[in-house]
Each structure stands twice: as C-alpha cells, then as structure tokens.
Design an enzyme around this catalytic site. Structure first.
Site, short mmCIF file in Angstrom:
data_model
loop_
_atom_site.label_atom_id
_atom_site.label_comp_id
_atom_site.label_asym_id
_atom_site.label_seq_id
_atom_site.Cartn_x
_atom_site.Cartn_y
_atom_site.Cartn_z
N GLY A 105 -2.08 66.16 -22.17
CA GLY A 105 -0.69 66.57 -21.90
C GLY A 105 -0.42 68.03 -22.15
O GLY A 105 -1.20 68.91 -21.78
N GLY B 292 -0.46 69.72 -24.90
CA GLY B 292 -1.42 70.38 -25.78
C GLY B 292 -2.64 70.86 -25.00
O GLY B 292 -3.15 71.96 -25.22
N ARG C 40 -6.55 63.17 -32.60
CA ARG C 40 -7.27 62.03 -33.21
C ARG C 40 -8.47 61.61 -32.39
O ARG C 40 -9.45 61.12 -32.91
CB ARG C 40 -6.31 60.85 -33.38
CG ARG C 40 -5.22 61.10 -34.41
CD ARG C 40 -4.08 60.14 -34.25
NE ARG C 40 -3.50 60.25 -32.92
CZ ARG C 40 -2.49 59.52 -32.46
NH1 ARG C 40 -1.96 58.60 -33.22
NH2 ARG C 40 -2.03 59.70 -31.24
N ARG C 41 -8.43 61.81 -31.06
CA ARG C 41 -9.51 61.31 -30.20
C ARG C 41 -10.58 62.37 -30.01
O ARG C 41 -10.44 63.30 -29.20
CB ARG C 41 -8.94 60.86 -28.85
CG ARG C 41 -8.16 59.55 -28.95
CD ARG C 41 -7.43 59.25 -27.69
NE ARG C 41 -6.43 60.27 -27.40
CZ ARG C 41 -6.06 60.63 -26.18
NH1 ARG C 41 -6.60 60.09 -25.13
NH2 ARG C 41 -5.16 61.57 -26.02
N ASP D 107 -5.58 63.33 -38.20
CA ASP D 107 -4.27 62.72 -37.93
C ASP D 107 -3.20 63.59 -38.57
O ASP D 107 -3.21 63.79 -39.79
CB ASP D 107 -4.25 61.30 -38.52
CG ASP D 107 -2.95 60.57 -38.19
OD1 ASP D 107 -1.94 61.22 -37.86
OD2 ASP D 107 -2.96 59.33 -38.27
N LEU D 108 -2.28 64.10 -37.77
CA LEU D 108 -1.25 65.01 -38.28
C LEU D 108 -0.28 64.32 -39.22
O LEU D 108 0.50 64.98 -39.89
CB LEU D 108 -0.51 65.67 -37.11
CG LEU D 108 -1.37 66.67 -36.32
CD1 LEU D 108 -0.80 66.90 -34.93
CD2 LEU D 108 -1.51 67.98 -37.09
N TYR E 229 13.51 60.36 -33.55
CA TYR E 229 12.77 61.38 -32.79
C TYR E 229 13.66 62.60 -32.53
O TYR E 229 13.27 63.75 -32.76
CB TYR E 229 12.27 60.78 -31.48
CG TYR E 229 11.70 61.78 -30.49
CD1 TYR E 229 10.40 62.26 -30.64
CD2 TYR E 229 12.47 62.24 -29.42
CE1 TYR E 229 9.89 63.18 -29.73
CE2 TYR E 229 11.95 63.15 -28.51
CZ TYR E 229 10.66 63.62 -28.66
OH TYR E 229 10.15 64.54 -27.78
N1 LIG Z 1 6.50 64.71 -22.32
C1 LIG Z 1 7.80 64.89 -22.37
O1 LIG Z 1 8.56 64.38 -21.51
C2 LIG Z 1 8.42 65.73 -23.46
C3 LIG Z 1 9.78 66.02 -23.39
C4 LIG Z 1 10.35 66.79 -24.38
C5 LIG Z 1 9.58 67.26 -25.41
N2 LIG Z 1 8.27 66.95 -25.47
C6 LIG Z 1 7.51 67.42 -26.62
O2 LIG Z 1 6.28 67.97 -26.19
C7 LIG Z 1 5.27 67.71 -27.14
C8 LIG Z 1 4.06 67.08 -26.47
O3 LIG Z 1 4.41 65.93 -25.77
P1 LIG Z 1 3.40 65.24 -24.80
O4 LIG Z 1 4.20 64.38 -23.89
O5 LIG Z 1 2.43 66.22 -24.24
O6 LIG Z 1 2.62 64.27 -25.77
P2 LIG Z 1 1.27 63.47 -25.48
O7 LIG Z 1 0.93 63.50 -24.06
O8 LIG Z 1 1.49 62.17 -26.12
O9 LIG Z 1 0.20 64.31 -26.26
C9 LIG Z 1 0.30 64.45 -27.56
C10 LIG Z 1 -0.98 65.11 -28.07
O10 LIG Z 1 -0.87 65.09 -29.44
C11 LIG Z 1 -1.94 64.32 -30.01
N3 LIG Z 1 -1.40 63.56 -31.12
C12 LIG Z 1 -0.41 62.66 -31.10
N4 LIG Z 1 -0.20 62.17 -32.33
C13 LIG Z 1 -1.11 62.77 -33.14
C14 LIG Z 1 -1.41 62.68 -34.52
N5 LIG Z 1 -0.74 61.85 -35.34
N6 LIG Z 1 -2.38 63.45 -35.03
C15 LIG Z 1 -3.09 64.28 -34.22
N7 LIG Z 1 -2.85 64.41 -32.91
C16 LIG Z 1 -1.86 63.67 -32.38
C17 LIG Z 1 -2.46 63.44 -28.87
O11 LIG Z 1 -3.85 63.21 -29.00
P3 LIG Z 1 -4.55 61.98 -29.74
O12 LIG Z 1 -3.92 60.74 -29.20
O13 LIG Z 1 -5.98 62.18 -29.37
O14 LIG Z 1 -4.31 62.18 -31.19
C18 LIG Z 1 -2.24 64.37 -27.69
O15 LIG Z 1 -3.28 65.29 -27.59
C19 LIG Z 1 5.91 66.83 -28.21
O16 LIG Z 1 6.27 67.63 -29.31
C20 LIG Z 1 7.14 66.27 -27.55
O17 LIG Z 1 8.18 66.02 -28.47
C21 LIG Z 1 7.66 66.19 -24.53
#
Ligand SMILES: NC(=O)c1ccc[n+]([C@@H]2O[C@H](COP(=O)([O-])OP(=O)(O)OC[C@H]3O[C@@H](n4cnc5c(N)ncnc54)[C@H](OP(=O)(O)O)[C@@H]3O)[C@@H](O)[C@H]2O)c1
Length: 261
Positions: A20, A22, A41-42, A67-68, A157
């Site tokens: 995503g 990141g 984590r992965r 794990d964060l 959240y």
């Molecule tokens: N997507 C949206 O619509 C949206 C909208 C508004 C704001 N945001 C913000 O944008 C950011 C990213 O969102 P995203 O949608 O890209 O998320 P995502 O696709 O779920 O990706 C999250 C990343 O963080 C890692 N991660 C999650 N929990 C973790 C943990 N406990 N420890 C270590 N790594 C962890 C995941 O990898 P692993 O599973 O490998 O750990 C993945 O690489 C977030 O802060 C979110 O609040 C997103």
C-alpha cells in the site's frame, strides 16, 4: 535529488512498508537515492520489495520484521538502526477497528492506541533525537480526514488519527528551527490492500497510493500538514471550516455506515 538525500538521508525508515502506501513511499524514496529500512510484520513481502528496489535503484535496503504494537518496539528499532544515520522517518502503518465502539473487544481498541499513537510517538522521539543533534532530518506521520472530527463506527481510529495530526503540528513548530521538518499527511480513501481488506460494501473514489505518497513528500519542509488530493482538500475545507462540527460528525457517520453496515 541530491538536495533531498543531503537533507533527509542517507537512511530512511518506513514503518509499515510491505504494501500500500508504505510500499509507495519506499519506491519514491529509493528512486531519490535513499537507503531504506523497511519495517513490517511480513518478512517475505519485505524481502521481495527490497530485492526489487536494490536492483532498480542500486540503494541499500534492509527489511526489519517487527510489530509496531509490540512492547519491545523501542529495543527492536534501536537494534535495527544501530550505527545508521536515519534522516527520515515515515510512520505509515495503522490499525483500525470498524463498527460500534462498545461491540468491539477492548483489546482491539487498545491495539489502535499502540500501533497508531504509541508507535509514532515512540519512533519520532527515538529517531528525532539524533536528527536534531545533526541539525537535519524529516518526519512524516500518516493521518486521515477521519481525524478531523469524531467519526462514529471508526471512533478510536479517528481519534488516533487526530493524535497524529496534532503531534505532527506540535513537532513541526518545535523542531523546524533545529533543521528537522515534520509533516502530517491527511489522506482520504486510497487504493491499498488495507482499504480492500476492510471489505467496503460500496465503491468510493480512491486516490492512487503513489499520488498520496508524492503529496506527503512534497510537503516535507512546508508542513505542518497536507491534504492529499483536490477532492479531499475540498472535503477537508467543508468539514473543518464550513459545516458545524455536529453536522461533520453526522455526515462522517452516514458515510462510514453506508460503506460498512
Ligand atoms: N487506505 C486508505 O483509504 C487510507 C485513508 C486515510 C488514511 N490512511 C492512512 O494511510 C496509512 C496507510 O494505510 P494503508 O491503507 O496503506 O494500509 P495497509 O495497506 O494496510 O498497509 C499498512 C502497512 O503497514 C504494515 N503494518 C500494519 N500493521 C503493522 C504492525 N502492527 N506492525 C508493523 N507493520 C504493520 C503492513 O504490513 P504487514 O501486514 O506486513 O505488517 C503494511 O505494510 C495509515 O496510517 C492509514 O491510517 C489510509
């Protein structure tokens, strides 16, 4: 490109880097010549991404499997960064709990605080200190339009995202005289595996992750926050400045329940 590395290099830590947004940050930073610590984590997903970035850009990339939300996060990050000059932190990962607050287990709600609040606070403190000593560096905290007001069905959240916005604003003012740039990126709905995994029941306009990451990095040094995307900027203006707060909260509730109920 060199100016960016001089200011924010030689290493960047992307927290939540395997997918995503990141992953989009990691690709953009590697293209600018920064060496990367990719934390998630992965491990396998990180290894794959790291191999691709090394061969495409010739930069050093180290996966950090952690794990964060873990109690030992500070020790694990200190170990992973030992001897490295980390000039940029991107705290991207987040955990969300969707649904009525009282019906979701307390441990899930507390994990929101660990991953979304304790994590960015801890990493900003840990990595911000050496940045301030060097007189240069940057911190990007990912937040959300949900964090602009209360958001029923996403209450914890949204509150955690408000924490990131306010933390970034405070640090922006506090650290910039010492050469450390801080910015909060306020994203709207974005096309990521995380968004897809939340199983939305309707289609909503999604921004590409690359555009959100680009907006965040472009705002570094300007701060204190940026809203990614024109439509999102209009929404942020309406919710934050035009509408009474109660109306904003109700609209967010309707939008979230339409998406997930
Ligand atoms: N997507 C949206 O619509 C949206 C909208 C508004 C704001 N945001 C913000 O944008 C950011 C990213 O969102 P995203 O949608 O890209 O998320 P995502 O696709 O779920 O990706 C999250 C990343 O963080 C890692 N991660 C999650 N929990 C973790 C943990 N406990 N420890 C270590 N790594 C962890 C995941 O990898 P692993 O599973 O490998 O750990 C993945 O690489 C977030 O802060 C979110 O609040 C997103």
């Amino acid at each position: 490109m060199n100016a960016f590395c001089d200011r924010y290099g030689p290493w960047a830590l992307v927290a939540g880097a395997s997918a995503g947004l990141g992953e989009a940050f990691a690709r953009k930073l590697a293209a600018r010549g920064l060496s990367l610590l990719l934390l998630a984590r992965r491990g396998e997903a990180l290894e794959r991404l790291a191999a691709g970035l090394r061969s495409a850009h010739g930069v050093e990339v180290r996966p950090v499997v952690a794990d964060l939300g873990a109690a030992r996060l500070a020790e694990e990050v200190a170990e992973a960064t030992r001897g490295l000059e980390v000039g940029l932190l991107v705290y991207n990962a987040a955990y969300s709990v969707i649904g009525p607050f009282l019906e979701r287990p307390l441990p899930e709600q507390l994990r929101v605080v660990d991953v979304n609040c304790r994590g960015p606070l801890l990493l900003s403190h840990l990595l911000g200190q050496p940045m301030a000593r060097r007189g240069r560096g940057g911190i990007v905290l990912m937040t959300s339009l949900s964090g602009s007001q209360g958001n029923p069905w996403l209450a914890s959240y949204a509150a955690s995202k408000a924490f990131n916005l306010i933390l970034a604003e405070g640090l922006w003012a506090e650290l910039r005289a010492g050469g450390v740039d801080v910015v909060a990126c306020r994203a709207g709905a974005t096309r990521t595996p995380g968004f897809a995994a939340s199983h939305p029941k309707r289609n909503v306009p999604l921004m590409p992750a690359e555009e959100v990451a680009a907006a965040a990095l472009a705002a570094l040094g300007r701060g204190p926050s940026v809203v990614a995307g024109t439509l999102n900027r209009v929404a942020a203006f309406a919710f934050g400045r035009l509408l009474p707060r109660r109306a904003s909260i109700r609209i967010m509730e309707r939008a979230t329940r339409r998406l997930y109920e």
